[in-house]
Design an enzyme around this catalytic site. Sequence first.
Site, PDB file in Angstrom:
ATOM      1  N   GLU B  49       1.098  -1.077  -0.152  1.00 51.46           N
ATOM      2  CA  GLU B  49      -0.030   0.063   0.171  1.00 51.46           C
ATOM      3  C   GLU B  49       0.843   1.254   0.108  1.00 51.46           C
ATOM      4  O   GLU B  49       1.820   1.247   1.141  1.00 51.46           O
ATOM      5  CB  GLU B  49      -1.129  -0.114   1.325  1.00 51.46           C
ATOM      6  CG  GLU B  49      -2.040  -0.992   1.001  1.00 51.46           C
ATOM      7  CD  GLU B  49      -3.102  -0.995   2.290  1.00 51.46           C
ATOM      8  OE1 GLU B  49      -4.179  -1.581   2.155  1.00 51.46           O
ATOM      9  OE2 GLU B  49      -2.824  -0.175   3.295  1.00 51.46           O
ATOM     10  N   ASP B  60      -5.880   9.881  10.134  1.00 50.96           N
ATOM     11  CA  ASP B  60      -4.538   9.183  10.187  1.00 50.96           C
ATOM     12  C   ASP B  60      -4.116   9.957  11.762  1.00 50.96           C
ATOM     13  O   ASP B  60      -4.085  10.902  11.996  1.00 50.96           O
ATOM     14  CB  ASP B  60      -3.455   9.582   9.190  1.00 50.96           C
ATOM     15  CG  ASP B  60      -3.600   8.593   8.108  1.00 50.96           C
ATOM     16  OD1 ASP B  60      -3.426   7.482   8.303  1.00 50.96           O
ATOM     17  OD2 ASP B  60      -3.869   9.126   7.034  1.00 50.96           O
TER      18      ASP B  60
END
Lengths: 404, 267
Positions: B49, B60
């Site tokens: 990824e 995040d």
Amino acid sequence: MSTNNPFDLDLPDARGHFGIHGGRFVSETLSAALDELETTYKKLREDADFQAAFDKDLAHYVGRPSPLYLAERLTAHCGGAQIYLKREDLNHTGAHKINNTIGQALLAKFMGKKKIIAETGAGQHGVASATVAARFGLECKVFMGSTDVERQKLNVYRMKLLGAEVEAVQSGTKTLKDAMNEAMRHWVTHVDDTFYIIGTAAGPHPYPMLVRDFQSVIGREVQRQSVEQFGRQPDALVACVGGGSNAIGLFHPYIRYPEVAMYGVEAGGLGLDGNDHAAPLSKGRPGVLHGNRTYLMEDENGQIMGTHSISAGLDYPGVGPEHSWLKDVGRAHYVAATDDEALDAFHKLTQLEGIMPALESSHAVAYAMRLAATMKPDQVIVVNLSGRGDKDIHTIATLDGVTA
Amino acid sequence: MSRIKQVFADLERQGKKALIPYITAGDPQKDATVPMMHALVDAGADIIELGVPFSDPMADGPTIQLACERALVHNTSLHDVLAMVAEFRKTNSNTPIVLMGYLNPVERMGYETFAAAAVEAGVDGVLMVDLPPEEAVDVEGFFKTRDLDMIYLIAPTTKDERIERIGQAGSGYVYYVSLKGVTGSKALDVDDVARNLERIRKYVSIPVGVGFGINTGETAAAVSKVCDGVIVGSAIVNLIAENADNANAAQEAVSALVGSMRTALDA
């Protein structure tokens, strides 16, 4: 449902869209919480007890209706249309923000959430959130960029006096957009017991809708007060636009009155030619940030740009999606006033009317003064005076070279 | 068969689970990324990824926020990330690459332009964190017609009917977020993941990867018992941050961690 009808008051559509704008562009981790909020709000929107509780607090806690005031000396100074001021600065806590925080705190209460969080730039929404947290006995945590914490010490202290915890956000540009990112991150982690009070008519659906609904009391009062005071509706409405909650509160009830012109005034900063402004509707393009599609200030790679405005409350790279739609369908006009024009308007209103406007609202006053001069004396402009200027005195003193 | 499908089919035949590391492209330097991708493969990665940096990474935690900031100091753009994938593909034609990031850089490039360029570069799938299936209906055609896998998230709070919908909309694999929180969170509850995976399996027929909070070989091995792949991001990005001024040291540290996870998964 057609989204091309400029007078469609049923927007947003079922997916939260205003034309191509709005929507719910969030990580899956927030979907359930937003679904729950939407379901609850749709029910409470029609609930007599909820509406009665809201109306009661608007009347007896906020002090509504706020006056609609004819600024005679300012009108004479501009030499054109009559300028009326919608005095949201006289609300409890000194700005329109409280209309929304009362509404959302009531939602939190009805949903059984004991903790609220909020993001804030200059601190006005933070103070309004801390205030309703005290009023309803809720725990409150406010996220504020560390740059703003430093710039707005007095509001930080106010929030603490009200019992709120202020968390200084260190990421990104350390301002409002980063505070919003951090509030979302906190919400994802504490979604079971926490309600997120967003301060403006932006963010993922249903926030732009519910903030607009709570702020629409402004426009509904103006409709009634206009008839009482001058026997008809105004010719033009003027309001400043950062995220755009005070403007949408004034504009929304007027969308289906095409004869009433609407002007949203963005922060022109140092001028629209460079990048030192906060005027996404004037100079930006549609993109996705903070859960909605809307006009944004971004670079050629789609990264969000830092913004500049003398007024911290307008210093935001996005704008509420309903404004983006009103721009696209041509129902509202979006213009800008620079830092200098806003400062000049601040001084004019203070000296001519004895009313000290917030620097945000000064942008609206600046454009209204320009507009009035182009209109006839039998015409009427209503300016949303969204907040009072006490919080900005330090900024203005510094700019004027005055040291306390 | 898509590269992602092929990898999961091969692993299943061997009785193994997929190891899916995440790194942010351009962190800490643009020219560090392609060598790091090869190092990940050499250490045992099955799929990579590759994060597309964004100025406002709302989902995040601090580790990946800082990685984005480091990458954006050098203006690592979506164009740059696609160029990195094309470079990687010159010597690796097997390992699937999933671009992971936020929607706005794609929105700015244009969906069709991006989808075409991604295929051209050798990208296999895309995971746009802030594009849930409801909002994807207007644009998913650009990806599907080019056989780019659309990877969606499922959260612990996702209701059954949404899981079903996501299972139908997604391809390649779905990404189960192991906990309520942001990337880089600490404690993952393996029993809780196991219970939710059982629920997810009822509706989702494609492989399920689990991420958020997997930072040791031990956790990776425990979680892998109930899913098809483990996704490791912040633990790797932390090592890159600690060795930001020394690309070789960063590669060694990351290879050691990924290698230990591979060993733990295969044990």
